[in-house]
Design a protein around this motif. Sequence first.
Motif, PDB file in Angstrom:
ATOM      1  N   CYS A  64       0.821  -1.213   0.000  1.00 16.54           N
ATOM      2  CA  CYS A  64       0.000   0.000   0.000  1.00 16.54           C
ATOM      3  C   CYS A  64       0.856   1.265   0.000  1.00 16.54           C
ATOM      4  O   CYS A  64       0.392   2.331  -0.409  1.00 16.54           O
ATOM      5  CB  CYS A  64      -0.960   0.012   1.183  1.00 16.54           C
ATOM      6  N   ASP A  65       2.119   1.164   0.425  1.00 17.45           N
ATOM      7  CA  ASP A  65       3.006   2.319   0.513  1.00 17.45           C
ATOM      8  C   ASP A  65       3.906   2.507  -0.704  1.00 17.45           C
ATOM      9  O   ASP A  65       4.540   3.547  -0.844  1.00 17.45           O
ATOM     10  CB  ASP A  65       3.903   2.209   1.759  1.00 17.45           C
ATOM     11  N   CYS A  66       4.016   1.491  -1.562  1.00 18.18           N
ATOM     12  CA  CYS A  66       4.947   1.612  -2.684  1.00 18.18           C
ATOM     13  C   CYS A  66       4.338   2.448  -3.814  1.00 18.18           C
ATOM     14  O   CYS A  66       3.136   2.479  -4.016  1.00 18.18           O
ATOM     15  CB  CYS A  66       5.404   0.245  -3.172  1.00 18.18           C
ATOM     16  N   ARG A  67       5.218   3.160  -4.507  1.00 17.75           N
ATOM     17  CA  ARG A  67       4.816   4.076  -5.577  1.00 17.75           C
ATOM     18  C   ARG A  67       5.527   3.725  -6.875  1.00 17.75           C
ATOM     19  O   ARG A  67       6.604   3.131  -6.867  1.00 17.75           O
ATOM     20  CB  ARG A  67       5.165   5.521  -5.197  1.00 17.75           C
ATOM     21  N   ARG A  68       4.949   4.141  -7.963  1.00 15.32           N
ATOM     22  CA  ARG A  68       5.509   3.919  -9.298  1.00 15.32           C
ATOM     23  C   ARG A  68       6.948   4.438  -9.366  1.00 15.32           C
ATOM     24  O   ARG A  68       7.249   5.526  -8.898  1.00 15.32           O
ATOM     25  CB  ARG A  68       4.643   4.653 -10.311  1.00 15.32           C
ATOM     26  N   GLY A  69       7.840   3.618  -9.918  1.00 17.56           N
ATOM     27  CA  GLY A  69       9.237   3.976 -10.064  1.00 17.56           C
ATOM     28  C   GLY A  69      10.106   3.602  -8.885  1.00 17.56           C
ATOM     29  O   GLY A  69      11.330   3.666  -8.965  1.00 17.56           O
ATOM     30  N   GLU A  70       9.500   3.174  -7.806  1.00 22.76           N
ATOM     31  CA  GLU A  70      10.229   2.845  -6.582  1.00 22.76           C
ATOM     32  C   GLU A  70      10.721   1.400  -6.612  1.00 22.76           C
ATOM     33  O   GLU A  70      10.008   0.492  -7.027  1.00 22.76           O
ATOM     34  CB  GLU A  70       9.293   3.063  -5.391  1.00 22.76           C
ATOM     35  N   GLU A  71      11.943   1.177  -6.163  1.00 18.12           N
ATOM     36  CA  GLU A  71      12.506  -0.170  -6.013  1.00 18.12           C
ATOM     37  C   GLU A  71      12.052  -0.689  -4.650  1.00 18.12           C
ATOM     38  O   GLU A  71      12.276  -0.015  -3.638  1.00 18.12           O
ATOM     39  CB  GLU A  71      14.025  -0.104  -6.084  1.00 18.12           C
ATOM     40  N   VAL A  72      11.403  -1.862  -4.616  1.00 17.11           N
ATOM     41  CA  VAL A  72      10.837  -2.372  -3.370  1.00 17.11           C
ATOM     42  C   VAL A  72      11.211  -3.828  -3.129  1.00 17.11           C
ATOM     43  O   VAL A  72      11.508  -4.571  -4.064  1.00 17.11           O
ATOM     44  CB  VAL A  72       9.291  -2.255  -3.344  1.00 17.11           C
ATOM     45  N   THR A  73      11.163  -4.211  -1.865  1.00 20.09           N
ATOM     46  CA  THR A  73      11.259  -5.605  -1.444  1.00 20.09           C
ATOM     47  C   THR A  73      10.032  -5.860  -0.587  1.00 20.09           C
ATOM     48  O   THR A  73       9.782  -5.120   0.357  1.00 20.09           O
ATOM     49  CB  THR A  73      12.540  -5.859  -0.621  1.00 20.09           C
ATOM     50  N   MET A  74       9.250  -6.882  -0.957  1.00 23.04           N
ATOM     51  CA  MET A  74       8.004  -7.174  -0.254  1.00 23.04           C
ATOM     52  C   MET A  74       7.913  -8.666   0.046  1.00 23.04           C
ATOM     53  O   MET A  74       8.485  -9.479  -0.664  1.00 23.04           O
ATOM     54  CB  MET A  74       6.804  -6.746  -1.098  1.00 23.04           C
ATOM     55  N   VAL A  75       7.159  -8.988   1.085  1.00 18.40           N
ATOM     56  CA  VAL A  75       6.899 -10.375   1.457  1.00 18.40           C
ATOM     57  C   VAL A  75       5.394 -10.546   1.530  1.00 18.40           C
ATOM     58  O   VAL A  75       4.693  -9.739   2.133  1.00 18.40           O
ATOM     59  CB  VAL A  75       7.530 -10.732   2.822  1.00 18.40           C
ATOM     60  N   GLY A  76       4.886 -11.584   0.875  1.00 19.94           N
ATOM     61  CA  GLY A  76       3.449 -11.823   0.881  1.00 19.94           C
ATOM     62  C   GLY A  76       3.117 -13.182   0.307  1.00 19.94           C
ATOM     63  O   GLY A  76       3.957 -14.071   0.224  1.00 19.94           O
ATOM     64  N   ARG A  77       1.875 -13.310  -0.130  1.00 26.38           N
ATOM     65  CA  ARG A  77       1.353 -14.582  -0.625  1.00 26.38           C
ATOM     66  C   ARG A  77       0.788 -14.407  -2.032  1.00 26.38           C
ATOM     67  O   ARG A  77       0.268 -13.356  -2.369  1.00 26.38           O
ATOM     68  CB  ARG A  77       0.255 -15.057   0.323  1.00 26.38           C
ATOM     69  N   LEU A  78       0.930 -15.451  -2.849  1.00 30.87           N
ATOM     70  CA  LEU A  78       0.383 -15.426  -4.200  1.00 30.87           C
ATOM     71  C   LEU A  78      -1.092 -15.809  -4.149  1.00 30.87           C
ATOM     72  O   LEU A  78      -1.437 -16.889  -3.667  1.00 30.87           O
ATOM     73  CB  LEU A  78       1.150 -16.380  -5.113  1.00 30.87           C
ATOM     74  N   ARG A  79      -1.939 -14.924  -4.632  1.00 29.88           N
ATOM     75  CA  ARG A  79      -3.384 -15.202  -4.663  1.00 29.88           C
ATOM     76  C   ARG A  79      -3.772 -15.946  -5.933  1.00 29.88           C
ATOM     77  O   ARG A  79      -4.762 -16.668  -5.961  1.00 29.88           O
ATOM     78  CB  ARG A  79      -4.175 -13.900  -4.606  1.00 29.88           C
ATOM     79  N   SER A  80      -3.014 -15.737  -6.996  1.00 34.80           N
ATOM     80  CA  SER A  80      -3.293 -16.410  -8.263  1.00 34.80           C
ATOM     81  C   SER A  80      -2.004 -16.502  -9.067  1.00 34.80           C
ATOM     82  O   SER A  80      -1.123 -15.662  -8.920  1.00 34.80           O
ATOM     83  CB  SER A  80      -4.343 -15.633  -9.061  1.00 34.80           C
ATOM     84  N   VAL A  81      -1.896 -17.533  -9.877  1.00 33.01           N
ATOM     85  CA  VAL A  81      -0.762 -17.694 -10.788  1.00 33.01           C
ATOM     86  C   VAL A  81      -1.313 -18.308 -12.064  1.00 33.01           C
ATOM     87  O   VAL A  81      -1.984 -19.328 -12.021  1.00 33.01           O
ATOM     88  CB  VAL A  81       0.329 -18.631 -10.205  1.00 33.01           C
ATOM     89  N   GLU A  82      -1.040 -17.655 -13.199  1.00 33.80           N
ATOM     90  CA  GLU A  82      -1.513 -18.211 -14.465  1.00 33.80           C
ATOM     91  C   GLU A  82      -0.606 -17.828 -15.616  1.00 33.80           C
ATOM     92  O   GLU A  82       0.029 -16.779 -15.604  1.00 33.80           O
ATOM     93  CB  GLU A  82      -2.952 -17.781 -14.757  1.00 33.80           C
ATOM     94  N   ALA A  83      -0.535 -18.714 -16.595  1.00 33.95           N
ATOM     95  CA  ALA A  83       0.221 -18.445 -17.816  1.00 33.95           C
ATOM     96  C   ALA A  83      -0.656 -17.599 -18.725  1.00 33.95           C
ATOM     97  O   ALA A  83      -1.854 -17.860 -18.862  1.00 33.95           O
ATOM     98  CB  ALA A  83       0.594 -19.750 -18.497  1.00 33.95           C
ATOM     99  N   ARG A  84      -0.075 -16.580 -19.300  1.00 37.74           N
ATOM    100  CA  ARG A  84      -0.790 -15.691 -20.219  1.00 37.74           C
ATOM    101  C   ARG A  84      -0.120 -15.753 -21.576  1.00 37.74           C
ATOM    102  O   ARG A  84       1.102 -15.772 -21.669  1.00 37.74           O
ATOM    103  CB  ARG A  84      -0.745 -14.240 -19.726  1.00 37.74           C
ATOM    104  N   SER A  85      -0.908 -15.745 -22.601  1.00 35.58           N
ATOM    105  CA  SER A  85      -0.375 -15.705 -23.951  1.00 35.58           C
ATOM    106  C   SER A  85      -1.156 -14.663 -24.734  1.00 35.58           C
ATOM    107  O   SER A  85      -2.364 -14.768 -24.906  1.00 35.58           O
ATOM    108  CB  SER A  85      -0.523 -17.080 -24.610  1.00 35.58           C
ATOM    109  N   THR A  86      -0.441 -13.626 -25.151  1.00 33.59           N
ATOM    110  CA  THR A  86      -1.055 -12.591 -25.975  1.00 33.59           C
ATOM    111  C   THR A  86      -0.383 -12.624 -27.337  1.00 33.59           C
ATOM    112  O   THR A  86       0.507 -13.434 -27.586  1.00 33.59           O
ATOM    113  CB  THR A  86      -0.887 -11.198 -25.340  1.00 33.59           C
ATOM    114  N   THR A  87      -0.767 -11.769 -28.198  1.00 37.79           N
ATOM    115  CA  THR A  87      -0.227 -11.749 -29.549  1.00 37.79           C
ATOM    116  C   THR A  87       1.297 -11.670 -29.522  1.00 37.79           C
ATOM    117  O   THR A  87       1.881 -10.653 -29.182  1.00 37.79           O
ATOM    118  CB  THR A  87      -0.786 -10.544 -30.339  1.00 37.79           C
ATOM    119  N   GLY A  88       1.939 -12.788 -29.836  1.00 37.49           N
ATOM    120  CA  GLY A  88       3.387 -12.818 -29.953  1.00 37.49           C
ATOM    121  C   GLY A  88       4.177 -12.900 -28.665  1.00 37.49           C
ATOM    122  O   GLY A  88       5.398 -12.989 -28.714  1.00 37.49           O
TER     123      GLY A  88
END
Length: 125
Positions: free
Chosen positions: A41-65
């Motif tokens: 909630c505290d991280c901002r665009r462009g900022e280098e961060v280290t976070m610890v948490g849990r994966l809520r979802s994981v999926e393979a994505r395939s878009t054009t190319g």
Amino acid sequence: MASVATGYFRRLTRKLTEDVDQLDAEEMAESSKAEGATQACDCRRGEEVTMVGRLRSVEARSTTGSTGVEAGFFDGTDEITLVWIGRRRIPGLETGKRILVRGRVGERGGRKVIFNPYYELRDDS
């Protein structure tokens, strides 16, 4: 002594009546903060961060190319999308796994995203 008992019953009542997801999120946020990680909630665009948490979802994505693995990461405070470009699968990354991630926060569609983050699998404790 009465105040100790009152505090105990207040905590017990809270655990029995509050939403389990809310309690889990609070516990996860406290654990992440105790490890010295940046909270999502505290991280901002462009900022280098280290976070610890849990994966809520994981999926393979395939878009054009292009292909990639996309994961919803949650640390108890906010969700960030993790994207590994050019991967079809990453062994060990599964829904529910606890991980440490490190990378630069970007934005895609108005939401926080980290492309090709460094990651470490953590014990589920």
